[in-house]
Design a protein around this motif. Structure first.
Motif, PDB file in Angstrom:
ATOM      1  N   LEU A 120      -1.592  -1.141  -3.870  1.00 36.67           N
ATOM      2  CA  LEU A 120      -2.607  -0.344  -3.689  1.00 36.67           C
ATOM      3  C   LEU A 120      -2.494   1.121  -3.490  1.00 36.67           C
ATOM      4  O   LEU A 120      -1.542   1.444  -2.509  1.00 36.67           O
ATOM      5  CB  LEU A 120      -3.624  -0.842  -2.556  1.00 36.67           C
ATOM      6  CG  LEU A 120      -3.897  -2.304  -2.708  1.00 36.67           C
ATOM      7  CD1 LEU A 120      -4.704  -2.913  -1.371  1.00 36.67           C
ATOM      8  CD2 LEU A 120      -4.784  -2.798  -4.078  1.00 36.67           C
ATOM      9  N   THR A 164      -3.548   4.815  -2.680  1.00 32.81           N
ATOM     10  CA  THR A 164      -4.649   5.547  -2.146  1.00 32.81           C
ATOM     11  C   THR A 164      -4.347   7.373  -2.487  1.00 32.81           C
ATOM     12  O   THR A 164      -3.360   7.823  -2.143  1.00 32.81           O
ATOM     13  CB  THR A 164      -4.795   5.569  -0.539  1.00 32.81           C
ATOM     14  OG1 THR A 164      -5.099   3.989  -0.304  1.00 32.81           O
ATOM     15  CG2 THR A 164      -6.296   6.405  -0.254  1.00 32.81           C
ATOM     16  N   THR A 193       0.916  -1.315   0.065  1.00 37.65           N
ATOM     17  CA  THR A 193      -0.130   0.108  -0.160  1.00 37.65           C
ATOM     18  C   THR A 193       0.981   1.221  -0.072  1.00 37.65           C
ATOM     19  O   THR A 193       1.932   1.152   0.257  1.00 37.65           O
ATOM     20  CB  THR A 193      -0.963   0.146   1.093  1.00 37.65           C
ATOM     21  OG1 THR A 193      -0.161   0.114   2.484  1.00 37.65           O
ATOM     22  CG2 THR A 193      -1.703  -1.169   1.276  1.00 37.65           C
ATOM     23  N   ARG A 253      -5.387   0.621  -8.383  1.00 39.84           N
ATOM     24  CA  ARG A 253      -4.521  -0.765  -8.142  1.00 39.84           C
ATOM     25  C   ARG A 253      -3.370  -0.694  -9.293  1.00 39.84           C
ATOM     26  O   ARG A 253      -3.625  -0.549 -10.533  1.00 39.84           O
ATOM     27  CB  ARG A 253      -5.402  -1.873  -8.223  1.00 39.84           C
ATOM     28  CG  ARG A 253      -4.827  -3.211  -8.042  1.00 39.84           C
ATOM     29  CD  ARG A 253      -5.779  -4.312  -8.347  1.00 39.84           C
ATOM     30  NE  ARG A 253      -6.915  -4.285  -7.323  1.00 39.84           N
ATOM     31  CZ  ARG A 253      -6.922  -5.005  -6.400  1.00 39.84           C
ATOM     32  NH1 ARG A 253      -5.612  -5.515  -5.806  1.00 39.84           N
ATOM     33  NH2 ARG A 253      -7.981  -4.733  -5.605  1.00 39.84           N
ATOM     34  N   THR A 259       0.275   5.832  -0.024  1.00 38.21           N
ATOM     35  CA  THR A 259      -0.656   6.963  -0.294  1.00 38.21           C
ATOM     36  C   THR A 259       0.170   7.938  -0.897  1.00 38.21           C
ATOM     37  O   THR A 259       1.175   8.316  -0.732  1.00 38.21           O
ATOM     38  CB  THR A 259      -0.975   7.701   1.222  1.00 38.21           C
ATOM     39  OG1 THR A 259      -1.594   6.457   2.042  1.00 38.21           O
ATOM     40  CG2 THR A 259      -1.758   8.780   1.243  1.00 38.21           C
ATOM     41  N   ARG A 297      -9.707   7.764  -2.669  1.00 37.07           N
ATOM     42  CA  ARG A 297     -10.100   6.762  -3.623  1.00 37.07           C
ATOM     43  C   ARG A 297      -8.668   5.856  -3.911  1.00 37.07           C
ATOM     44  O   ARG A 297      -7.727   6.344  -3.905  1.00 37.07           O
ATOM     45  CB  ARG A 297     -10.395   7.323  -5.109  1.00 37.07           C
ATOM     46  CG  ARG A 297     -10.652   6.237  -6.026  1.00 37.07           C
ATOM     47  CD  ARG A 297     -11.199   6.801  -7.404  1.00 37.07           C
ATOM     48  NE  ARG A 297     -11.316   5.621  -8.301  1.00 37.07           N
ATOM     49  CZ  ARG A 297     -11.821   6.105  -9.571  1.00 37.07           C
ATOM     50  NH1 ARG A 297     -12.156   7.264  -9.718  1.00 37.07           N
ATOM     51  NH2 ARG A 297     -11.948   5.071 -10.558  1.00 37.07           N
ATOM     52  N   THR A 298      -8.923   4.514  -3.862  1.00 40.40           N
ATOM     53  CA  THR A 298      -7.912   3.453  -4.060  1.00 40.40           C
ATOM     54  C   THR A 298      -7.941   2.908  -5.491  1.00 40.40           C
ATOM     55  O   THR A 298      -8.960   2.417  -5.771  1.00 40.40           O
ATOM     56  CB  THR A 298      -7.753   2.578  -2.927  1.00 40.40           C
ATOM     57  OG1 THR A 298      -7.791   2.967  -1.712  1.00 40.40           O
ATOM     58  CG2 THR A 298      -6.499   1.463  -3.187  1.00 40.40           C
TER      59      THR A 298
END
Length: 389
Positions: A347, A349, A289, A330, A291, A327-328
């Motif tokens: 992922l 974000t 993940t 891929r 951000t 909103r995420t």
């Protein structure tokens, strides 16, 4: 440890879990206790070291579905330590646990065929019958810990581990005698075990008190091991940690534990992995993940944004017009390595950044935008919904 002692051990109580605990609950309880009582965290604390051994032994049984099943069956059969005759049975009788667990005479006619014998003999380094003490013995299992960086855990790493364990004494070649010529123990006649009666009318076996279960006595004790035949051994080995390991994962390396006795196989090495944090990336299972901050105009009008990946080139993601904060999206194949060699996803974000300082031109543009959207109220639906009840 005698067979009776083993049967009476309540491994569920040692780990503090109920008998119907799930594998996940057992694993969680073990990790918590292992960290609390690990020798590295309790230097010089003999009680903590003994407690850690009990915890490891309990986890070795309850953490393995097959061992746990046979352990539960054994405790049910013996009523947590004592053999219980069936209804209507009377009088006294002799019952030798060695006959049951040794496999002799029980591989036919509905016997256990060595199943429970494997638990008490092979898995816990105790012979099922008196004679098995003279057979090759498997080495002890060893547990160690290693701390990896976030990137090392994702990509895999080879790390050095220094381990200490009991091994055959090099000075006497494991015989315990400095001349290498020990004699057979006259008390147990070389079996390493002696039988004793119990209040229940059946026989149990204990390690021979004279030879300490070795079956041999050193007339000229080795100065290094004091006649035990075992000595502390330290070694450093390079261990390969596979890609994709997670924090707290326990890895089993077969045959990398303590050496066996009398030609027996080496034990296993269990490595508990601790993983450090990364300043940019996080992890959810096989996915990584991250951000990524975007400007208000990028979120409102759309555009392309570059996104960093772990240890590889950046990727470019297309941001649709009107992308909301949080909103995420891929990026496929840019995550952690799976067991089959494929990779999870990254992922991404979106975090819409509001500028703290505005230039005059930017402020004028935003004032114009506010005037152009003066009739819009994004909170109107909120208040309408609040009136519903």
């Amino acid at each position: 440890m005698s067979t009776k002692d083993f049967i009476e051990k309540d491994y569920y109580k040692v780990l503090g879990v109920p008998k119907d605990a799930t594998e996940a609950e057992i694993k969680k309880a073990y990790r918590k206790l292992a960290r609390e009582f690990h020798p590295d965290a309790n230097k010089g604390n003999a009680k903590a070291e003994e407690r850690f051994k009990e915890i490891s032994e309990a986890n070795d049984v309850l953490g393995d579905p097959k061992k746990r099943k046979e352990y539960d069956e054994a405790r049910t059969l013996f009523g947590n330590g004592g053999f219980r005759p069936g209804p209507g049975a009377g009088g006294s009788f002799n019952f030798d646990l060695g006959d049951l667990f040794g496999g002799a005479g029980n591989t036919q006619g509905g016997g256990f065929g060595g199943g429970l014998g494997d638990v008490f003999g092979g898995l816990f380094n105790r012979g099922g019958t008196a004679g098995t003490r003279t057979q090759p013995r498997r080495g002890q299992d060893i547990e160690s810990e290693v701390t990896l960086s976030f990137t090392e855990a994702i990509e895999g790493a080879t790390v050095p581990l220094r381990m200490s364990s009991q091994a055959p004494c090099k000075a006497c070649s494991g015989t315990g005698d400095k001349n290498g010529t020990p004699r057979v123990c006259p008390t147990c006649v070389g079996t390493g075990q002696v039988a004793r009666g119990s209040g229940g009318g059946f026989s149990l076996t204990d390690p021979c008190p004279d030879c300490k279960g070795r079956g041999l006595i050193a007339e000229h004790p080795c100065l290094e091991c004091k006649g035990s035949g075992r000595a502390k051994s330290s070694r450093t080995m390079q261990v390969r940690i596979p890609a994709g390991v997670t924090d707290g994962q326990r890895i089993r390396l077969r045959g990398k534990g303590a050496p066996g006795e009398r030609g027996g196989p080496a034990g296993d090495l269990y490595v508990v992995v601790h993983v450090g944090e990364h300043p940019v990336f996080g992890r959810k299972g096989d996915n990584l993940t991250v951000t990524v901050p975007v400007t208000f105009t990028e979120a409102a009008l759309g555009g392309e944004v570059r996104v960093p990946t772990l240890g590889g080139p950046s990727v470019t993601l297309k941001l649709p017009p009107g992308t909301p904060n949080g909103r995420t999206m891929r990026a496929r194949g840019k995550g952690a390595v799976r067991k089959d060699g494929t990779r999870g996803d990254l992922l991404v974000t979106v975090e819409v950044r509001v500028p703290k300082d505005l230039s005059g031109k930017a402020r004028d543009a935003l004032e114009a935008y506010r005037e152009a959207t003066a009739g819009e109220d994004p909170r109107a639906e909120l208040f309408e919904a609040a009136k519903g009840d």
